[in-house]
Structures are given as C-alpha cells and as structure tokens.
Design an enzyme around this catalytic site. Sequence first.
Site, PDB file in Angstrom:
ATOM      1  N   CYS A   1      46.757  -8.604  12.652  1.00  9.71           N
ATOM      2  CA  CYS A   1      47.038  -9.977  12.271  1.00  9.71           C
ATOM      3  C   CYS A   1      46.483 -10.870  13.371  1.00  9.71           C
ATOM      4  CB  CYS A   1      48.544 -10.200  12.175  1.00  9.71           C
ATOM      5  SG  CYS A   1      49.320  -9.093  11.005  1.00  9.71           S
TER       6      CYS A   1
ATOM      7  N   ARG B   1      40.899 -11.306  11.306  1.00 11.74           N
ATOM      8  CA  ARG B   1      41.841 -10.245  11.685  1.00 11.74           C
ATOM      9  C   ARG B   1      42.821  -9.918  10.567  1.00 11.74           C
ATOM     10  NH1 ARG B   1      41.830  -9.665  17.295  1.00 11.74           N
ATOM     11  NH2 ARG B   1      43.712  -8.429  17.067  1.00 11.74           N
TER      12      ARG B   1
ATOM     13  N   TRP C   1      47.790  -9.535   7.909  1.00 13.37           N
ATOM     14  CA  TRP C   1      47.274  -8.377   7.191  1.00 13.37           C
ATOM     15  C   TRP C   1      48.488  -7.476   7.018  1.00 13.37           C
ATOM     16  CZ3 TRP C   1      46.658  -3.039   7.963  1.00 13.37           C
ATOM     17  CH2 TRP C   1      45.741  -2.400   7.129  1.00 13.37           C
TER      18      TRP C   1
ATOM     19  N   ASN D   1      52.296  -9.463  15.809  1.00 10.40           N
ATOM     20  CA  ASN D   1      51.278  -8.504  15.384  1.00 10.40           C
ATOM     21  C   ASN D   1      51.705  -7.160  15.956  1.00 10.40           C
ATOM     22  OD1 ASN D   1      48.932  -7.137  14.693  1.00 10.40           O
ATOM     23  ND2 ASN D   1      47.800  -7.885  16.484  1.00 10.40           N
ATOM     24  N   GLY D   2      51.675  -6.105  15.116  1.00 11.55           N
ATOM     25  CA  GLY D   2      52.091  -4.787  15.580  1.00 11.55           C
ATOM     26  C   GLY D   2      53.099  -4.207  14.600  1.00 11.55           C
TER      27      GLY D   2
ATOM     28  N   GLU E   1      26.849   5.884   7.039  1.00 13.62           N
ATOM     29  CA  GLU E   1      27.164   4.515   7.462  1.00 13.62           C
ATOM     30  C   GLU E   1      26.725   3.501   6.389  1.00 13.62           C
ATOM     31  OE1 GLU E   1      28.891   2.811   9.233  1.00 13.62           O
ATOM     32  OE2 GLU E   1      27.875   0.955   9.748  1.00 13.62           O
TER      33      GLU E   1
ATOM     34  N   LYS F   1      29.085   0.824   4.273  1.00 15.79           N
ATOM     35  CA  LYS F   1      28.814  -0.619   4.097  1.00 15.79           C
ATOM     36  C   LYS F   1      28.957  -0.988   2.619  1.00 15.79           C
ATOM     37  CE  LYS F   1      29.008  -0.704   7.503  1.00 15.79           C
ATOM     38  NZ  LYS F   1      29.669  -1.070   8.705  1.00 15.79           N
TER      39      LYS F   1
ATOM     40  N   GLU G   1      32.691  -0.960   1.477  1.00 14.82           N
ATOM     41  CA  GLU G   1      33.604  -1.985   1.974  1.00 14.82           C
ATOM     42  C   GLU G   1      33.211  -3.399   1.578  1.00 14.82           C
ATOM     43  OE1 GLU G   1      33.970  -1.619   6.220  1.00 14.82           O
ATOM     44  OE2 GLU G   1      31.839  -1.399   6.490  1.00 14.82           O
TER      45      GLU G   1
ATOM     46  N   HIS H   1      25.289  22.255  -3.356  1.00 18.96           N
ATOM     47  CA  HIS H   1      26.483  23.102  -3.261  1.00 18.96           C
ATOM     48  C   HIS H   1      27.663  22.487  -3.994  1.00 18.96           C
ATOM     49  CE1 HIS H   1      24.463  25.842  -0.526  1.00 18.96           C
ATOM     50  NE2 HIS H   1      23.958  24.757   0.038  1.00 18.96           N
TER      51      HIS H   1
ATOM     52  N   LYS I   1      39.588  -6.881  10.583  1.00 15.92           N
ATOM     53  CA  LYS I   1      38.569  -6.588  11.581  1.00 15.92           C
ATOM     54  C   LYS I   1      39.032  -5.585  12.625  1.00 15.92           C
ATOM     55  CE  LYS I   1      34.547  -7.352  13.486  1.00 15.92           C
ATOM     56  NZ  LYS I   1      33.444  -6.683  12.801  1.00 15.92           N
TER      57      LYS I   1
HETATM   58  C1  F6R Z   1      33.380  -0.869   9.170  1.00 15.98           C
HETATM   59  C2  F6R Z   1      34.266  -1.213  10.242  1.00 15.98           C
HETATM   60  C3  F6R Z   1      35.361  -0.263  10.615  1.00 15.98           C
HETATM   61  C4  F6R Z   1      35.420  -0.164  12.150  1.00 15.98           C
HETATM   62  C5  F6R Z   1      36.602   0.699  12.592  1.00 15.98           C
HETATM   63  C6  F6R Z   1      36.639   0.836  14.092  1.00 15.98           C
HETATM   64  O1  F6R Z   1      32.396  -1.838   8.989  1.00 15.98           O
HETATM   65  O2  F6R Z   1      34.150  -2.250  10.817  1.00 15.98           O
HETATM   66  O3  F6R Z   1      35.180   0.985  10.043  1.00 15.98           O
HETATM   67  O4  F6R Z   1      34.235   0.378  12.607  1.00 15.98           O
HETATM   68  O5  F6R Z   1      37.788   0.110  12.152  1.00 15.98           O
HETATM   69  O6  F6R Z   1      36.726  -0.419  14.704  1.00 15.98           O
HETATM   70  P1  F6R Z   1      36.290  -0.693  16.188  1.00 15.98           P
HETATM   71  O7  F6R Z   1      34.810  -0.505  16.264  1.00 15.98           O
HETATM   72  O8  F6R Z   1      36.691  -2.120  16.445  1.00 15.98           O
HETATM   73  O9  F6R Z   1      37.024   0.282  17.042  1.00 15.98           O
END
Ligand code: F6R
Length: 606
Positions: free
Chosen positions: A2, A27, A74, A100-101, A476, A480, A483, A499, A601
């Site tokens: 949050c 966030r 969040w 937050n937490g 990766e 993308k 998400e 397989h 984030k």
């Molecule tokens: C995907 C994404 C998440 C972060 C993951 C780790 O685009 O952003 O999968 O990579 O939550 O976050 P960090 O890098 O902040 O430790």
Amino acid sequence: MCGINGVVGLNNISEVLFEGIRNLEYRGYDSCGVALMNKKHLIVRKNIGGVEEIFHRENILSKKSRVGIAHTRWATHGTVTQENTHPFTSCDGAFAVVHNGILSNYRFLRDGLIGEGHQFDSDTDTEVIPHLLEKHYKECNDVELALVKTLNMLEGTFALAIISIYHPDQIFCARRESPLMLGIGDELKFVGSDFNAFIDYTKNAIIIGDGEYAILSRDSYVVKSYLTQKEVTKSITKIEWDNEAAKKGGYPHYMLKEIYEQPQTITTALELDSASLDELAGMIQKSENVYLVGVGTTFYVSKFSKYLFSSLAGQFIPAISSDEFTSLATVDKKTLVLTVSQSGETFDTISALKHAKSKGAKTAAIVNVMGSSISRLVDKVILQGSGPEICVISTKAAFTQMVIMMLLALRLGLKRKVLVRKEFDESLAALRELPGIIQSILNERSGFIHRVAHNYAKIKNWLYLGRGIYYPVALESALKMKEVAYVHAEGMSGGFLKHGTLAMVDDEVNTIVFTPPCGDKELYEATLRSVEEIRARSGFVFGIHFNEKGRNKGLFNEELILPNVSPLVAPLIQLVIGQLFAYFTATSLKRNIDKPRFLAKSVTVG
Ligand code: F6R
C-alpha cells in the site's frame, strides 16, 4: 503493498498530500482515503477507487488543513469496500491510522478489544491500532507512550502514519519490516512509503529503520527506538533521482516511456563502478556455493543470468525463486546469495535474505531503489541507477539487471580464466553497441509490432518458446503478456514442448518463438525443429528472428526480422520485442496499462 503519505506544514497541505499519494498509487490502487486535522477535529474521507477519483468525489481539496495522512490500498485483509479502506479511527475519534503490512496477531488483539467494549467497523487487521492507541492513551494521557505501548503489542509487519487530536500539529509514524521514510523539507515535513511521496518538494530523506518510530512537526523531527524509547541519530540520504524522471513526459503510458528509457539505463549500467562489480565477482569466486535469487520478473532475470554465468564464466549458479528459497536452498557460511530486486522491498526476497543471513551466508543484491530494505540488508549492493520505474510492470529495471549480470559474468569469466582479455574487451564493445541498437529497434520496429499485436489481440492463448538463454526471454515475455494484457501466455523451452504441451496446439493457441542468430547453429536448428513440430500440426507461429538471408521462407505465419547483432546481446533485443508485443496487445484490449488489475508494484507481504 500500500502507499502511505503524511504531510505537516505551516499552510494548507491538502494539495501537497494529494500529489504525494497520487505518486504512490502504483503501490496499490483498490481504494484511497485521507485523514486531515481541522483545528482539533479529524476529517476522514475514504472510498473505493483511484486517488484522483476519491479526492474529486469526496471534495477533499476544498478542506483546509496543516496536517494530514493518506493511504492508497492493495487489499490483503478484508475485501475492497469503503469500510475496509484506510484511515481507521478510534471509537472516540481521537486517532486516525494508516498502515502498510500485515499484523499476524490482530485476531487476538481484536477479540480482547471487543471484550473491553471497542466497536469495530471493518474486517481489517489495521483497525486494532487506533483502538489500542485509544485504550493506552486513556491509561497514560500521553500519545507518545500510548504509541510505544501499542507498537510493542503488534506482531507482524507495519509501516504506520498516525495523527491525533491531542497533538494536532504532529504526525507519528513507525516501522517494522515495511518501508517508510521521512522527507525533510524547509517548510514541509513528510512521511512516505517511498520518496515518490515527496520528491517534488525535497530530496532529503531519512530512512526509518525496523523498530523505530518518529514524530514530525513542521519545523522538527525526532526518531526513536520503540524498544528503548532512546533517540536514534539518523543521517540524511540525498535522493539522486530526478523528479522529472518520474513524470510521463509525453508518453501515453509509463510502461512505454520506461521501455524507451532502456538505451539510457543500459548506458548508466555500463558506467557502473567496475571495482564494485569486480568485488562482487570476487565474492562469487570465493564462495563454495552461490544462488541467484529473485521472484516474478527478477526470478526470470536470475534464470537469464544462470545461462550467462555458465556460458561466460564457466560456472553453474542455480537460480531459485525467492518464495521457494527456504524450502530448497542449502545455505551455510560458505554460501553467497545474490538477489535481484527493483524495489528492494519484496517480502519474499527479504525473507530469503534473512534466512541466508541466519545461516551465516554472505549476501549481495542488485537493486534499483536506493535506501530500500534490501539495499541496506546485504553485505554488498550494486545500485543499478535506472531511475524511478512507475509502471507496475517491470521493464527497464529488469532489462538493466540483465545487462549488469552480463558485466558481472564477464568479470567472473576473466577471473576464472574462462575468458581472455581480448574476448572480454570484445564483449564489452558489443554491450556498448546495445543502446544504439535498441534505440533503432524502438524507432523502426514498433509500428510493425503494433500491427501484429493489434491483429492478434483476440487470441486468448499464447505459447512463448525459446531455447537456451532464449528460454528465460520467453518466460519473461510471457509474464509481461499475462500481467498487462490479462492474456494467457505460457513460456516454455522449445525442447519441452513435445513432452506434453504440443497436444494443446490448435487454432486457439498461437505460438511466438524467439529464435537465436543462425550462427549459433545447434540452438538455432533445435529452435526451428520446435517450430516445425507446431507447423506440422497446423499451429500458428509468429517468429522473431535475425536476418537469415531468406533461409526459412514460409516457415512462419508471421515474422519479424531483426538486424544481425552480436550473439551476446541478441536475447536482449528479443526481449524488447516481447515487451512491446505485450504492451501493444494490452493497448488494443484497452487494459489499464500502468496499473493492471489485482497487482501492485512492491509486494511487501508474504
Ligand atoms: C513483473 C513484476 C514483478 C516483480 C516482483 C519482484 O513485471 O514487476 O514480478 O518483478 O514482484 O519485485 P522486485 O523486483 O521489486 O523485487
């Protein structure tokens, strides 16, 4: 997960509070609320929705106040409702709290408080805090002491900002394992989850440590330990990021802006202190056992790096997803755990690091956010300097981490005598070409990728294939797509396809394949075998490949031909295509690009 913001000043702060909490919206963005001090009364407004919407709907900017706190949520405990939105107040309306937490003992505390006659309005863990403050204040008539008593009863994690009618010119805040910092301006003092809360006003930050609380007023602040109540001397951290970098600068979305910033972030990475990289390479060399650790995208960065260390340094280094680290890794004093994190606040990665430290292991990290928890926790940190990444989806930060890992693997290769100086220099020269190549790919190929993405935006299932180092590129790129576009995309190694998953291929499953340059003969041919397997079952394949002089005419249903580049940087070029393909699919589907549904984030909860 949050965002928390608090501002105290001499004049009306509602507008400043609004800007700060809006900058933290990445966030979490389920719901938003504020508490403002109006003379000796609290005005609390909160509701479901984004920051702008709530400030507008609740007419918050018309309220005059010199002290306020705000929160963007969040959800973890309790669904997304107005009742579950922060701030929460005590029964007597004397305290307002944002958090937050996660509090692990909140049920126990709540039952006790209800037994004592307190009335709860939400399903959240947070709501116990204002009631505990009220209870303790009634016992001691001292807000600070009530806060200390309350904090010592809480189990779990928290970053808190609190205002109280008993001290209408102050903000109280505290931290345990959730990020929190102060912003020290001349006229204004701030508390924020990160410095995006106040970067427009001051670049002087104080990072609140675990077990600390702070009291802020317009012209002073004090930080103390809530275990001893003794003052803690803190030094100012100068934020080096430019506040303009956190603005959209003409791009329709932060995601696109951040993809376009990659040439610049690579250049910055190439200028990182080589002695520091060398030191980290030395740590790897000296350790008996090394792990690469990240989660989500940074796990894929780790997987990508695993291939680099094998090929460039002749050393196999396993990659483990942070959330599985404790179950899987064998750690002792001779172990080095090298983590990767954009935010530096990810709960799973912090937990992995703490586990490693408890076993006496050495720790290191590549991190984007200076002053973050991970950057302070590890023995050795490389700050990547990629600037603020505002889009919830990581692009430039992860991309740059891959480049830094290349630099590290090259240095280790040199140390281990797997590479000779000439090879090392040639590789560095290839990396120096990368910003220019990416710039021209972005300039010249975006239109084509946009068209393909738009034409196939209705496809509900994608297989993302790659072999060797192109496998983590596929993983990766698929992440993308999932998400940002909410489209099912499965990353897979080409060899794995036959397989089992091959059975899925039909006209509802399209494939995208990341092909290595044909100079890498074995990998190239193996990749094309996977394509043939799909085409033989009438599957659709979008091939991304390098200029092969017409070698595979007619093999792909759709193809993007890239300029020939050095094999070292080729997978990174492919990754840029994966990023753009996801972005343009998402814009065609009219998704919420920078704030996709259900995500946040920095994931500071486990
Ligand atoms: C995907 C994404 C998440 C972060 C993951 C780790 O685009 O952003 O999968 O990579 O939550 O976050 P960090 O890098 O902040 O430790």
